[in-house]
Scaffold this motif. Structure first.
Motif, short mmCIF file in Angstrom:
data_model
loop_
_atom_site.label_atom_id
_atom_site.label_comp_id
_atom_site.label_asym_id
_atom_site.label_seq_id
_atom_site.Cartn_x
_atom_site.Cartn_y
_atom_site.Cartn_z
N UNK A 189 -5.65 -16.87 37.49
CA UNK A 189 -4.95 -16.99 38.04
C UNK A 189 -4.91 -18.72 38.87
N UNK A 190 -5.99 -17.77 39.36
CA UNK A 190 -7.28 -19.72 39.45
C UNK A 190 -7.21 -20.64 38.40
N UNK A 191 -8.61 -19.99 37.22
CA UNK A 191 -8.98 -21.22 36.74
C UNK A 191 -7.25 -21.53 35.14
N UNK A 192 -6.29 -20.03 35.22
CA UNK A 192 -5.02 -21.08 34.62
C UNK A 192 -4.37 -22.26 35.33
N UNK A 193 -3.82 -22.13 37.20
CA UNK A 193 -3.64 -23.14 37.55
C UNK A 193 -4.34 -24.71 37.56
N UNK A 194 -5.49 -24.84 37.29
CA UNK A 194 -6.25 -26.21 37.02
C UNK A 194 -5.55 -26.34 35.95
N UNK A 195 -5.46 -25.66 34.62
CA UNK A 195 -4.89 -25.42 33.46
C UNK A 195 -4.10 -26.57 32.95
N UNK A 196 -3.27 -26.17 33.74
CA UNK A 196 -1.72 -26.38 34.20
C UNK A 196 -1.74 -27.80 35.19
N UNK A 197 -2.57 -27.81 35.34
CA UNK A 197 -1.91 -29.11 36.52
C UNK A 197 -3.12 -30.56 35.80
N UNK A 198 -1.63 -31.60 36.77
CA UNK A 198 -2.16 -32.46 36.09
C UNK A 198 -2.94 -33.75 36.69
N UNK A 199 -3.33 -32.88 38.01
CA UNK A 199 -4.69 -33.79 38.56
C UNK A 199 -5.34 -34.51 37.41
N UNK A 200 -6.37 -36.10 38.05
CA UNK A 200 -7.11 -36.73 36.83
C UNK A 200 -8.22 -35.62 36.93
N UNK A 201 -8.90 -35.06 37.75
CA UNK A 201 -9.98 -33.97 37.52
C UNK A 201 -10.31 -32.80 37.08
N UNK A 202 -8.72 -32.32 36.89
CA UNK A 202 -8.41 -31.07 35.94
C UNK A 202 -8.10 -30.56 34.57
N UNK A 203 -7.36 -32.11 34.80
CA UNK A 203 -7.10 -32.36 32.57
C UNK A 203 -7.97 -32.23 31.52
N UNK A 204 -7.39 -30.71 31.08
CA UNK A 204 -8.52 -30.88 29.79
C UNK A 204 -9.30 -29.49 30.16
N UNK A 205 -9.43 -29.09 30.69
CA UNK A 205 -10.18 -28.01 31.13
C UNK A 205 -9.70 -26.46 31.47
N UNK A 206 -10.52 -24.91 30.83
CA UNK A 206 -10.35 -23.71 30.93
C UNK A 206 -8.82 -23.58 29.66
#
Length: 305
Positions: A189-206
């Motif tokens: 869930x932690x990794x996937x929260x990043x995947x669904x985030x729109x924060x610039x630092x989190x985009x296109x990850x996981x």
């Protein structure tokens, strides 16, 4: 195939029921905190499921001819008669899923469907089954066709993919914390929260499905940080409650940009480049957003007009 259809129907009914139970808890909690729970996000996800089930009644899927061609020209016939073969299939499917998922974020044609999954502005279990009604028409089956070409039966590939997606159901939560050493191997869930985030630092990850190892291997893993809370939804949030707008807005803008393109090469690039690409380089792709985010304050103001 008929038994697979019944199995997926029963499992879909189960996950919908669980997601509705989960939704009741934050909605009751939010009555106390005065933060409204967005029930319309749940209804939009349910509308997506209904739309996909209705379209499944029509012979419109591109997976069938793609898999049929791959099976006809297969180089082996794989029998899953050992634990090693099952493990090999699992790793192979995970590898294909990683590249399918990465392409769905980095190629606008595939993003037009996948953006629907990222459109909820809150992350709950109901997000897991909002997948986009045009999925079977976008040709994403091509990413899994190599498994069929290698000799895995099409129905086995589809079942394995379904199991992969069902694993991801529990990942769409905000209330499960980091899970220690499991974070190094599995998608959590932690990794996937990043995947669904729109924060610039989190985009296109996981991008991983069950595993996170390919993200670590190919440099797309980003860890969730306490100092950077996830902001869910798209970079330009979807605010409409109309299911047709949610499902087709990205296709509509893609068609508009292709039609208005000044030449064929620009039109092709609108289809194949990442979301946010513009021919003058002033778009909002992930790379451009990060470049602006790292720029000095003065340069950032100039870039933003």
């Amino acid at each position: 195939m008929e038994s697979l259809g019944k199995f997926t129907l029963y499992v879909t009914a189960f996950v919908i029921a669980v997601s509705l139970v989960e939704a009741v808890w934050p909605s009751r909690k939010n009555r106390i905190t005065d933060t409204p729970f967005a029930w319309h996000e749940v209804w939009l996800s349910l509308a997506d499921v209904v739309g996909r089930k209705l379209l499944a009644l029509l012979p419109l899927s591109l997976a069938t001819p793609i898999f049929a061609l791959a099976w006809e020209h297969r180089i082996f016939t794989v029998e899953l008669n050992s634990a090693l073969m099952v493990l090999t299939l699992f790793i192979g499917q995970e590898f294909c899923y990683y590249w399918y998922h990465r392409a769905s974020h980095r190629i606008r044609f595939f993003w037009a469907t996948h953006a629907v999954h990222h459109s909820p502005n809150q992350l709950t279990l109901s997000t897991a089954y909002r997948l986009g009604v045009t999925g079977k028409l976008s040709g994403s089956a091509i990413f899994f066709a190599p498994l069929v070409w290698l000799g895995v039966r099409p129905e086995v590939v589809l079942l394995t993919l379904f199991i992969n997606l069902m694993y991801q159901f529990w990942l769409h939560t905000t209330w499960i914390p980091k899970l220690g050493w499991l974070e190094y191997v599995f998608n959590t869930p932690s990794s996937h929260r990043v995947h669904h985030a729109s924060n610039v630092d989190y985009l296109d990850a996981n991008y991983g499905g069950v595993l996170i190892i390919f993200d670590r291997l190919f440099g797309t893993y980003v860890e969730e940080r306490a100092d950077e809370p996830c902001r869910y939804g798209l970079v330009t949030p979807t605010t409409s409650r109309n299911p047709f707008v949610v499902e087709f807005e990205h296709w509509a803008t893609l068609v508009r940009d292709v039609v208005k393109a000044k030449n064929v090469w620009t039109a092709i690039n609108h289809i194949l480049q990442p979301p946010g690409w513009l021919p003058d380089g002033g778009g909002e792709t992930t790379d451009e957003l990060r470049r602006r985010n790292k720029a000095p304050c003065g340069e950032r103001k100039v870039a933003n007009g």
